[in-house]
Design a protein around this motif. Structure first.
Motif, PDB file in Angstrom:
ATOM      1  N   SER A   1       0.918  -2.417  12.273  1.00 53.67           N
ATOM      2  CA  SER A   1       0.347  -3.196  11.176  1.00 53.67           C
ATOM      3  C   SER A   1      -0.758  -4.111  11.685  1.00 53.67           C
ATOM      4  CB  SER A   1       1.423  -4.047  10.504  1.00 53.67           C
ATOM      5  OG  SER A   1       0.848  -4.850   9.479  1.00 53.67           O
ATOM      6  N   GLY A   2      -1.803  -4.232  10.878  1.00 45.83           N
ATOM      7  CA  GLY A   2      -2.850  -5.203  11.169  1.00 45.83           C
ATOM      8  C   GLY A   2      -2.387  -6.631  11.000  1.00 45.83           C
ATOM      9  N   ILE A   3      -1.175  -6.824  10.465  1.00 44.91           N
ATOM     10  CA  ILE A   3      -0.648  -8.175  10.262  1.00 44.91           C
ATOM     11  C   ILE A   3      -0.542  -8.946  11.567  1.00 44.91           C
ATOM     12  CG2 ILE A   3       1.809  -7.639  10.516  1.00 44.91           C
ATOM     13  CD1 ILE A   3       2.399  -9.432   8.162  1.00 44.91           C
ATOM     14  N   THR A   4      -0.420  -8.219  12.683  1.00 48.28           N
ATOM     15  CA  THR A   4      -0.277  -8.883  13.981  1.00 48.28           C
ATOM     16  C   THR A   4      -1.533  -9.651  14.383  1.00 48.28           C
ATOM     17  OG1 THR A   4      -0.999  -6.901  15.163  1.00 48.28           O
ATOM     18  CG2 THR A   4       1.367  -7.141  14.761  1.00 48.28           C
TER      19      THR A   4
ATOM     20  N   LEU B   1      -3.809  -3.220   3.948  1.00 48.09           N
ATOM     21  CA  LEU B   1      -2.982  -3.313   2.738  1.00 48.09           C
ATOM     22  C   LEU B   1      -3.263  -2.126   1.831  1.00 48.09           C
ATOM     23  CD1 LEU B   1      -0.926  -4.955   1.178  1.00 48.09           C
ATOM     24  CD2 LEU B   1      -2.811  -6.253   0.169  1.00 48.09           C
ATOM     25  N   VAL B   2      -2.209  -1.361   1.543  1.00 48.43           N
ATOM     26  CA  VAL B   2      -2.305  -0.203   0.661  1.00 48.43           C
ATOM     27  C   VAL B   2      -1.427  -0.473  -0.551  1.00 48.43           C
ATOM     28  CG1 VAL B   2      -2.086   2.296   0.495  1.00 48.43           C
ATOM     29  CG2 VAL B   2      -2.565   1.241   2.718  1.00 48.43           C
TER      30      VAL B   2
ATOM     31  N   LEU C   1      -4.779  -7.977  -3.308  1.00 55.52           N
ATOM     32  CA  LEU C   1      -5.634  -6.839  -2.999  1.00 55.52           C
ATOM     33  C   LEU C   1      -7.110  -7.251  -2.965  1.00 55.52           C
ATOM     34  CD1 LEU C   1      -3.855  -4.152  -5.178  1.00 55.52           C
ATOM     35  CD2 LEU C   1      -4.048  -4.093  -2.688  1.00 55.52           C
ATOM     36  N   ALA C   2      -7.514  -8.107  -3.889  1.00 50.90           N
ATOM     37  CA  ALA C   2      -8.911  -8.554  -3.927  1.00 50.90           C
ATOM     38  C   ALA C   2      -9.251  -9.377  -2.692  1.00 50.90           C
ATOM     39  CB  ALA C   2      -9.164  -9.361  -5.194  1.00 50.90           C
ATOM     40  N   ARG C   3      -8.331 -10.231  -2.271  1.00 50.39           N
ATOM     41  CA  ARG C   3      -8.576 -11.064  -1.091  1.00 50.39           C
ATOM     42  C   ARG C   3      -8.721 -10.205   0.163  1.00 50.39           C
ATOM     43  NH1 ARG C   3      -4.058 -15.899  -1.876  1.00 50.39           N
ATOM     44  NH2 ARG C   3      -4.855 -16.702  -3.869  1.00 50.39           N
ATOM     45  N   VAL C   4      -7.837  -9.213   0.295  1.00 54.12           N
ATOM     46  CA  VAL C   4      -7.892  -8.349   1.469  1.00 54.12           C
ATOM     47  C   VAL C   4      -9.164  -7.525   1.476  1.00 54.12           C
ATOM     48  CG1 VAL C   4      -6.813  -6.375   2.590  1.00 54.12           C
ATOM     49  CG2 VAL C   4      -5.406  -8.272   1.788  1.00 54.12           C
ATOM     50  N   THR C   5      -9.527  -6.957   0.330  1.00 51.98           N
ATOM     51  CA  THR C   5     -10.735  -6.141   0.255  1.00 51.98           C
ATOM     52  C   THR C   5     -11.967  -6.959   0.615  1.00 51.98           C
ATOM     53  OG1 THR C   5      -9.719  -4.776  -1.462  1.00 51.98           O
ATOM     54  CG2 THR C   5     -12.112  -4.640  -1.240  1.00 51.98           C
ATOM     55  N   ALA C   6     -11.974  -8.213   0.240  1.00 48.10           N
ATOM     56  CA  ALA C   6     -13.113  -9.085   0.552  1.00 48.10           C
ATOM     57  C   ALA C   6     -13.265  -9.303   2.051  1.00 48.10           C
ATOM     58  CB  ALA C   6     -12.947 -10.428  -0.158  1.00 48.10           C
TER      59      ALA C   6
ATOM     60  N   VAL D   1      -6.448   3.618   0.538  1.00 51.00           N
ATOM     61  CA  VAL D   1      -5.560   4.571  -0.128  1.00 51.00           C
ATOM     62  C   VAL D   1      -4.790   5.332   0.934  1.00 51.00           C
ATOM     63  CG1 VAL D   1      -7.009   4.797  -2.176  1.00 51.00           C
ATOM     64  CG2 VAL D   1      -7.391   6.322  -0.213  1.00 51.00           C
ATOM     65  N   ALA D   2      -3.689   5.956   0.517  1.00 53.62           N
ATOM     66  CA  ALA D   2      -2.816   6.628   1.476  1.00 53.62           C
ATOM     67  C   ALA D   2      -3.538   7.731   2.246  1.00 53.62           C
ATOM     68  CB  ALA D   2      -1.601   7.191   0.754  1.00 53.62           C
TER      69      ALA D   2
END
Length: 252
Positions: free
Chosen positions: A138-141, A182-183, A203-208, A217-218
């Motif tokens: 995960s990119g969360i790290t 985030l998917v 989703l909007a925050r992540v896309t930004a 998308v998957a």
């Protein structure tokens, strides 16, 4: 049909990213074994292409259930050639409110299951001189996220990926991890966020934050998987591949 005759096992396969992985592996010719805590039989029935398809129910945090599943796979196919450790849970946790039971559950599902499946299937891969293990990191790290148990588990997945690559790399087995952004999967959309932002806001925050300004998308992830399990990637191991539209651009 580059994977014709290969057997692939995918955990967390009944929906979302895991199901997209099954679709790609079947399309590329593999026998596909879909493993999930929810019955994946209906999902498996919709797969097209490839060889045999099998759905198995398993709580991957339970070593005895993992043993049963891996035994079934080995009895039916002889070995597993491609192992995709995709299943995971991501409850919201913080230091003050998290129980030790929940902490251990997250680690058991997200980390220990990888070890259990790899331990069962690596000997067959080694004997064949070919194998692919792909874990879901995960990119969360690399973010300031505060989901303590989940973030820790995914950091451990990254390190475990490298440790397995160190041990198995001289036997024709490659071990890598795909780290999604985030998917908008069913699991994400159904996650409770009391007093928090809506899913659309998240989703909007992540896309930004991404350099590629569209939602993931998957298929973005299944395309990466298709490469990593192919012979084209036979000189790539121990890597964490961030597939997130450029949201994370440093480190691993």
């Amino acid at each position: 049909m580059a994977l014709d005759g290969k057997t692939a096992v995918v955990t967390g396969a009944a929906r979302g990213i895991g199901y997209a992985y099954c679709q790609r592996l079947a399309a590329d010719g593999a026998h596909v074994v879909a493993v999930d805590i929810d019955d994946p039989v209906d999902a498996v029935s919709e797969l097209t292409g490839g060889g045999d398809k099998l759905g198995l129910v398993c709580d991957i945090s339970d070593p005895s259930q993992v043993d049963a599943v891996t035994g079934t796979v080995l009895d039916r196919y002889g070995r597993c050639d491609i192992l995709v450790n995709n299943a995971g849970i991501f409850p919201s946790t913080d230091l003050e409110h998290m129980s030790i039971e929940l902490w251990r559950e997250v680690q058991a599902v997200n980390v220990e299951s990888i070890l259990l499946f790899a331990r069962a299937f690596a000997p067959g891969m080694r004997a064949a001189g070919w194998g692919r293990i792909v874990n879901t990191g995960s990119g969360i790290t690399l973010t300031q996220n505060r989901d303590l148990a989940y973030m820790t588990s995914k950091g451990t997945v990254h390190v475990l990926t490298r440790a397995l690559a160190n041990e198995l790399g001289d036997s024709g087995i490659t071990i890598n991890a795909i780290a999604p952004g985030l998917v908008a999967t069913q699991g994400f959309l159904g996650r409770a966020r009391p007093n928090g932002p809506t899913t659309d806001e998240v989703l909007a925050r992540v896309t930004a934050l991404q350099t590629i300004k569209r939602q993931s998308v998957a298929a973005d992830l299944s395309n990466a998987l298709g490469f990593l399990v192919s012979d084209d990637a036979d000189f790539i191991t121990g890597q964490i591949l961030h597939v997130d539209g450029g949201m994370t651009r440093t480190g691993a």
